[in-house]
Design a protein around this motif. Structure first.
Motif, short mmCIF file in Angstrom:
data_model
loop_
_atom_site.label_atom_id
_atom_site.label_comp_id
_atom_site.label_asym_id
_atom_site.label_seq_id
_atom_site.Cartn_x
_atom_site.Cartn_y
_atom_site.Cartn_z
N TYR A 4 0.85 -1.05 -0.16
CA TYR A 4 -0.11 0.06 0.02
C TYR A 4 0.63 1.22 0.04
CZ TYR A 4 0.76 -0.05 4.99
OH TYR A 4 1.18 0.14 6.36
N ILE A 5 0.33 2.27 -0.46
CA ILE A 5 0.69 3.58 -0.29
C ILE A 5 0.08 4.56 0.60
CG2 ILE A 5 1.63 5.78 -1.66
CD1 ILE A 5 1.46 3.84 -4.14
N ASN A 6 0.79 5.15 1.45
CA ASN A 6 0.20 6.02 2.72
C ASN A 6 0.97 7.54 2.32
OD1 ASN A 6 -1.30 6.98 5.00
ND2 ASN A 6 -0.21 5.65 6.10
N GLN A 7 0.28 8.49 2.59
CA GLN A 7 0.71 9.96 2.38
C GLN A 7 1.29 10.27 3.65
OE1 GLN A 7 -0.23 12.26 -0.72
NE2 GLN A 7 -0.61 14.07 0.33
N ASP A 8 2.58 11.17 3.72
CA ASP A 8 2.66 11.52 5.09
C ASP A 8 3.15 13.06 5.02
OD1 ASP A 8 5.44 11.39 4.38
OD2 ASP A 8 5.76 9.70 5.54
N SER A 9 3.65 13.50 6.18
CA SER A 9 3.95 14.94 5.92
C SER A 9 5.44 15.28 5.21
CB SER A 9 4.35 15.61 7.53
OG SER A 9 5.38 14.75 7.96
N SER A 10 6.19 14.46 4.84
CA SER A 10 7.32 14.56 3.81
C SER A 10 6.98 13.86 2.60
CB SER A 10 8.65 13.89 4.73
OG SER A 10 8.34 12.63 4.81
N GLY A 11 5.82 13.46 2.17
CA GLY A 11 5.64 13.00 0.86
C GLY A 11 4.73 11.65 0.80
N SER A 12 5.49 10.45 0.57
CA SER A 12 4.57 9.17 0.70
C SER A 12 5.57 8.27 1.32
CB SER A 12 3.89 8.84 -0.58
OG SER A 12 2.89 9.93 -0.93
N LYS A 13 4.84 7.18 1.78
CA LYS A 13 5.66 5.81 2.08
C LYS A 13 4.94 4.83 1.43
CE LYS A 13 7.32 6.94 6.90
NZ LYS A 13 7.08 6.51 8.24
N LEU A 14 6.01 4.22 0.76
CA LEU A 14 5.11 2.93 -0.23
C LEU A 14 5.85 1.68 0.65
CD1 LEU A 14 6.12 5.15 -2.15
CD2 LEU A 14 6.14 3.64 -3.74
N PHE A 15 4.72 0.87 1.00
CA PHE A 15 4.99 -0.38 1.90
C PHE A 15 5.09 -1.40 1.03
CE2 PHE A 15 3.46 2.78 4.87
CZ PHE A 15 4.00 2.49 5.94
N PHE A 16 6.29 -2.23 1.07
CA PHE A 16 6.40 -3.28 0.43
C PHE A 16 6.38 -4.33 1.35
CE2 PHE A 16 8.15 0.03 -2.44
CZ PHE A 16 7.59 -0.44 -3.67
N GLU A 17 6.55 -5.86 1.09
CA GLU A 17 6.40 -7.01 1.65
C GLU A 17 7.71 -7.01 2.59
OE1 GLU A 17 5.00 -10.81 0.18
OE2 GLU A 17 5.37 -10.07 -1.65
N ASN A 18 8.70 -6.60 2.37
CA ASN A 18 9.64 -6.66 3.47
C ASN A 18 10.43 -5.25 3.69
OD1 ASN A 18 9.78 -9.46 3.28
ND2 ASN A 18 10.52 -9.49 1.27
N TYR A 19 10.13 -4.20 2.98
CA TYR A 19 10.52 -2.98 3.40
C TYR A 19 9.57 -1.86 3.14
CZ TYR A 19 11.49 -2.43 -1.85
OH TYR A 19 11.20 -2.30 -3.04
N VAL A 20 10.07 -0.52 3.65
CA VAL A 20 9.19 0.71 3.55
C VAL A 20 10.30 1.57 2.68
CG1 VAL A 20 8.05 2.59 4.64
CG2 VAL A 20 7.97 0.11 5.43
N GLN A 21 9.58 2.22 1.61
CA GLN A 21 10.36 3.47 0.84
C GLN A 21 9.49 4.62 1.07
OE1 GLN A 21 11.12 1.93 -3.05
NE2 GLN A 21 11.81 4.12 -3.95
N GLN A 22 10.35 5.55 1.44
CA GLN A 22 10.05 6.86 1.34
C GLN A 22 10.18 7.75 0.19
OE1 GLN A 22 8.76 8.49 4.46
NE2 GLN A 22 7.95 10.51 3.03
N ALA A 23 9.06 8.49 -0.16
CA ALA A 23 9.06 9.01 -1.47
C ALA A 23 8.76 10.85 -1.22
CB ALA A 23 8.07 8.68 -2.44
N GLU A 24 9.32 11.62 -2.00
CA GLU A 24 8.99 12.90 -1.82
C GLU A 24 7.87 13.30 -2.27
OE1 GLU A 24 12.33 15.29 -2.99
OE2 GLU A 24 13.89 14.23 -1.56
N LYS A 25 7.24 12.70 -3.16
CA LYS A 25 5.82 12.80 -3.87
C LYS A 25 4.61 12.48 -3.16
CE LYS A 25 7.97 12.33 -8.49
NZ LYS A 25 7.95 13.77 -9.04
N ALA A 26 3.74 13.24 -3.64
CA ALA A 26 2.57 13.01 -2.91
C ALA A 26 1.93 11.51 -3.61
CB ALA A 26 1.20 13.87 -3.27
N SER A 27 0.98 10.81 -2.59
CA SER A 27 0.86 9.51 -3.25
C SER A 27 0.09 9.48 -4.60
CB SER A 27 -0.21 8.82 -2.23
OG SER A 27 -1.37 9.47 -1.92
#
Length: 139
Positions: A4-27
């Motif tokens: 899933y993809i969840n928006q946060d104050s610094s962009g978005s977090k992409l949740f994968f099976e084994n890790y989380v990736q931070q992105a600067e863009k909106a979801s």
């Protein structure tokens, strides 16, 4: 696999099976980029899905055989969560929300009625059935 993809104050977090990736863009920007990588526009997919399936809100976006994103709210809302339909292995009601069990055995609580969530899952099944039928007709 993208869960899933969840928006946060610094962009978005992409949740994968084994890790989380931070992105600067909106979801929503990430979803649009995923669509463009698959050679179609987000807007065209939304418009055609609305027309074919007579839905007007919270339109699921089929990207490819491993990504099918369902918005928990209006995609324009800050606290919208984009769930990958293919990552969902179960769900059940919890108070006025839905607990969604994902492929990596994690859970996420979606603030949405169980009935609405069930209807969106059925819509995704109908869309997948349509895509499969179209693929078979072409071949």
């Amino acid at each position: 696999m993208l869960l899933y993809i969840n928006q946060d104050s610094s962009g978005s977090k992409l949740f994968f099976e084994n890790y989380v990736q931070q992105a600067e863009k909106a979801s929503i920007s990430i979803v649009k980029l995923l669509c463009e990588q698959a050679l179609f526009s987000y807007e065209s997919r939304i418009r055609l899905t609305k027309t074919k399936f007579r839905v007007n809100t919270k339109i699921p976006v089929y990207v490819n055989q491993s990504i099918f994103l369902m918005p928990s709210k209006s995609p324009k809302q800050y606290d919208n969560i984009w769930l990958n339909y293919f990552a969902i292995v179960g769900y059940h009601p919890y108070q006025s929300s839905v607990v969604v069990l994902l492929k990596n055995r994690s859970e996420i609580v979606i603030k949405q009625s169980f009935r609405v969530f069930q209807n969106k899952m059925r819509l995704c099944e109908a869309i997948l059935s349509y895509i499969k039928q179209v693929d078979e007709d072409i071949l």
